[in-house]
Design an enzyme around this catalytic site. Sequence first.
Site, PDB file in Angstrom:
ATOM      1  CB  VAL A  46      42.488   5.325 -61.603  1.00 21.63           C
ATOM      2  CG1 VAL A  46      41.884   4.082 -62.259  1.00 21.63           C
ATOM      3  CG2 VAL A  46      41.548   6.512 -61.780  1.00 21.63           C
ATOM      4  CB  CYS A  47      47.321   3.351 -60.199  1.00 23.15           C
ATOM      5  SG  CYS A  47      47.597   4.353 -61.681  1.00 23.15           S
TER       6      CYS A  47
END
Lengths: 187, 187
Positions: A46-47
């Site tokens: 996600v980062c």
Amino acid sequence: MSLIGKEVLPFEAKAFKNGEFIDVTNEDLKGQWSVFCFYPADFSFVCPTELEDLQEQYAALKELGVEVYSVSTDTHFVHKGWHDSSEKISKITYAMIGDPSQTISRNFDVLDEETGLADRGTFIIDPDGVIQTVEINAGGIGRDASNLVNKVKAAQYVRQNPGEVCPAKWEEGGETLTPSLDLVGKI
Amino acid sequence: MSLIGKEVLPFEAKAFKNGEFIDVTNEDLKGQWSVFCFYPADFSFVCPTELEDLQEQYAALKELGVEVYSVSTDTHFVHKGWHDSSEKISKITYAMIGDPSQTISRNFDVLDEETGLADRGTFIIDPDGVIQTVEINAGGIGRDASNLVNKVKAAQYVRQNPGEVCPAKWEEGGETLTPSLDLVGKI
């Protein structure tokens, strides 16, 4: 108490920015608006989508005089390795701070002590180094950086116009409020 | 550490809702998604614009099975008085919790101990009573509730689809990610 209205505590860290390692301290936050974007881990999932999303707002934020910093508890070495190998991260031009000592993440109250990783926390900080907004999402919920510019504009307006406040959903040029005895109960 | 992943601590409170005084406790949060919206004070200025803004999202949130609660350290009596006299607050149909003991505001880490008022904090809580998102603005910066529905949808998706996570700016029907060894460094 929340961190709203609190000054960022002292820190010294290394960051990777535009092909160089640089030093960043809390003093760098004085005299300029800043956004701090914490995230759990490099080389994750996600980062990178969030850091790319934040990069898309960077030009508009810089136009407002805002400097942007991402922070994870990885080292600045890992940031460079990630920058070299990830298509999304290769686009990043703001400073990527390494916080392996966990000092900054702990100072911003976003360190998950069990995992040693930072939560997904975004902070807007004013030129006195004081925190004006906080936004934190659980690990599986990517953030949306598109509301940052508006929040910064509201925070800057309130700072430049003492006595005035911004109602819900305020946008630049929109009506503001001037709290007074006469206004009590009238809204 | 932030409140992400933490269960809401026990509380008992009175609220004003749809012309009645009701009891609300932390047990009411179990088995249903909830949004808690803290604000500093009744009969004030930015707060009514925010509560009205939240009311505009209430139908969409209820459709997602979310119950909404506003909270300030005023009493439930004052909430009724405000509901009777304010044009914007007269529209409110969700529960308006009174927290004069400051227990709830302190449990959610949004009590300003100096003023005794709650910060502008919004929380999404899952059916286990566990906090999934936090958003807090300084006093003069009204919030925008329009991103709540999307955040709830992402939080619900992640809960219903273990192993999947939502990237930045995710919207219902959008692509998700399934973290795995092979995905490391590929994004």
